[in-house]
Design a protein around this motif. Sequence first.
Motif, PDB file in Angstrom:
ATOM      1  N   VAL A 189     -14.898 -34.767  12.299  1.00  0.00           N
ATOM      2  CA  VAL A 189     -13.853 -34.344  11.361  1.00  0.00           C
ATOM      3  C   VAL A 189     -14.182 -34.813   9.948  1.00  0.00           C
ATOM      4  O   VAL A 189     -14.067 -34.055   8.982  1.00  0.00           O
ATOM      5  CB  VAL A 189     -12.472 -34.882  11.805  1.00  0.00           C
ATOM      6  N   LYS A 190     -14.601 -36.052   9.838  1.00  0.00           N
ATOM      7  CA  LYS A 190     -14.933 -36.621   8.530  1.00  0.00           C
ATOM      8  C   LYS A 190     -16.080 -35.862   7.862  1.00  0.00           C
ATOM      9  O   LYS A 190     -16.021 -35.545   6.663  1.00  0.00           O
ATOM     10  CB  LYS A 190     -15.318 -38.095   8.692  1.00  0.00           C
ATOM     11  N   ASN A 191     -17.127 -35.547   8.612  1.00  0.00           N
ATOM     12  CA  ASN A 191     -18.313 -34.919   8.017  1.00  0.00           C
ATOM     13  C   ASN A 191     -18.135 -33.422   7.738  1.00  0.00           C
ATOM     14  O   ASN A 191     -18.779 -32.879   6.842  1.00  0.00           O
ATOM     15  CB  ASN A 191     -19.517 -35.114   8.944  1.00  0.00           C
ATOM     16  N   LYS A 223     -24.941 -34.296   8.342  1.00  0.00           N
ATOM     17  CA  LYS A 223     -23.897 -34.060   7.344  1.00  0.00           C
ATOM     18  C   LYS A 223     -24.069 -32.728   6.617  1.00  0.00           C
ATOM     19  O   LYS A 223     -23.095 -32.024   6.361  1.00  0.00           O
ATOM     20  CB  LYS A 223     -23.874 -35.213   6.334  1.00  0.00           C
ATOM     21  N   ILE A 224     -25.311 -32.381   6.279  1.00  0.00           N
ATOM     22  CA  ILE A 224     -25.554 -31.117   5.563  1.00  0.00           C
ATOM     23  C   ILE A 224     -25.219 -29.931   6.459  1.00  0.00           C
ATOM     24  O   ILE A 224     -24.582 -28.963   6.030  1.00  0.00           O
ATOM     25  CB  ILE A 224     -27.010 -31.031   5.077  1.00  0.00           C
ATOM     26  N   GLY A 225     -25.649 -30.011   7.716  1.00  0.00           N
ATOM     27  CA  GLY A 225     -25.354 -28.929   8.645  1.00  0.00           C
ATOM     28  C   GLY A 225     -23.869 -28.757   8.878  1.00  0.00           C
ATOM     29  O   GLY A 225     -23.356 -27.632   8.923  1.00  0.00           O
ATOM     30  N   LEU A 226     -23.131 -29.865   9.002  1.00  0.00           N
ATOM     31  CA  LEU A 226     -21.692 -29.786   9.191  1.00  0.00           C
ATOM     32  C   LEU A 226     -20.990 -29.296   7.927  1.00  0.00           C
ATOM     33  O   LEU A 226     -19.961 -28.606   7.998  1.00  0.00           O
ATOM     34  CB  LEU A 226     -21.128 -31.143   9.616  1.00  0.00           C
ATOM     35  N   LEU A 227     -21.549 -29.627   6.768  1.00  0.00           N
ATOM     36  CA  LEU A 227     -20.999 -29.121   5.504  1.00  0.00           C
ATOM     37  C   LEU A 227     -21.085 -27.596   5.459  1.00  0.00           C
ATOM     38  O   LEU A 227     -20.109 -26.914   5.119  1.00  0.00           O
ATOM     39  CB  LEU A 227     -21.759 -29.716   4.318  1.00  0.00           C
ATOM     40  N   LEU A 228     -22.239 -27.065   5.832  1.00  0.00           N
ATOM     41  CA  LEU A 228     -22.424 -25.606   5.837  1.00  0.00           C
ATOM     42  C   LEU A 228     -21.543 -24.946   6.893  1.00  0.00           C
ATOM     43  O   LEU A 228     -20.915 -23.919   6.640  1.00  0.00           O
ATOM     44  CB  LEU A 228     -23.901 -25.273   6.099  1.00  0.00           C
ATOM     45  N   ALA A 229     -21.499 -25.539   8.090  1.00  0.00           N
ATOM     46  CA  ALA A 229     -20.654 -24.981   9.150  1.00  0.00           C
ATOM     47  C   ALA A 229     -19.188 -24.989   8.734  1.00  0.00           C
ATOM     48  O   ALA A 229     -18.451 -24.019   8.946  1.00  0.00           O
ATOM     49  CB  ALA A 229     -20.841 -25.776  10.437  1.00  0.00           C
ATOM     50  N   GLY A 230     -18.757 -26.078   8.119  1.00  0.00           N
ATOM     51  CA  GLY A 230     -17.378 -26.183   7.660  1.00  0.00           C
ATOM     52  C   GLY A 230     -17.041 -25.157   6.604  1.00  0.00           C
ATOM     53  O   GLY A 230     -15.933 -24.605   6.579  1.00  0.00           O
TER      54      GLY A 230
END
Length: 265
Positions: A81-83, A137-144
Amino acid sequence: MDWWLIYLLTGAFVGFFAGLLGIGGGLIIVPVLVTMFTVQDFPADRIIHMALGTTMATIIFTSIASLRTHHQHGAVDWQIVKNITPGIFLGTLGGATLAGSMTGQLLSIIFVIFIFYAATQMLLQFRPSPMFQLPGKIGLLLAGTVIGALSSLVAIGGGLLSVPFLTLCKIKLQRAIGTAAAIGFPIALAGTIGYVANGLMQSETLPNDSLGYIYLPALIWLASASMLTAPLGARLTHSTKTVILRTIFVVLLYGLGVRMLISLI
């Protein structure tokens, strides 16, 4: 007509399924609000915008009630959730801004397409096979960003997108549902901010008791009921099989989708 009673019953129904299935309930609320706002003679070209904005605001309260119960069962991965939250905010704000520039008809078409997709996904109980490790973190940023943008265009809490994504990344289903419920909060918060900001530019043409594209009387009753029933649905997720309830929900989604499609034609 006692609109408050319809808002109250809709909120209770949606809150239960939001907790049960880890979704925000927007796929039910939006068609209902479109019908109700149409009957109340709201500006025709802004009805879908107001339905989406009001629904996003409602999901704030639904997600709080739902995620609290999932957290008590240890089913929320707060590190995920945080990332993913920064990307969620970027995507959701962008999606809400894009929605504000679209015509009501185009937004309605996008919504109808998505409601049929969601109903079919739930009918087939499609779960992608775990194939990948959870990205950094970068991958989760893009997914988010992607999840947030799509969620804001159809006013959902993201569960129909984030649960398959998390399952694909080898997160167990119940934990994916619980985490999706928590992700629904930043989606709803950012989406609400976006719909308020964009609606304020149209405030002269919108009904009284509106805050941007959010119709406050509907929000109050929807949120009050959904916060009471969301924990009930969330507890049921961890205690019983949900095949019958899921089937009822799918049938309802198809019915609402067909109704909106007919109105568009």
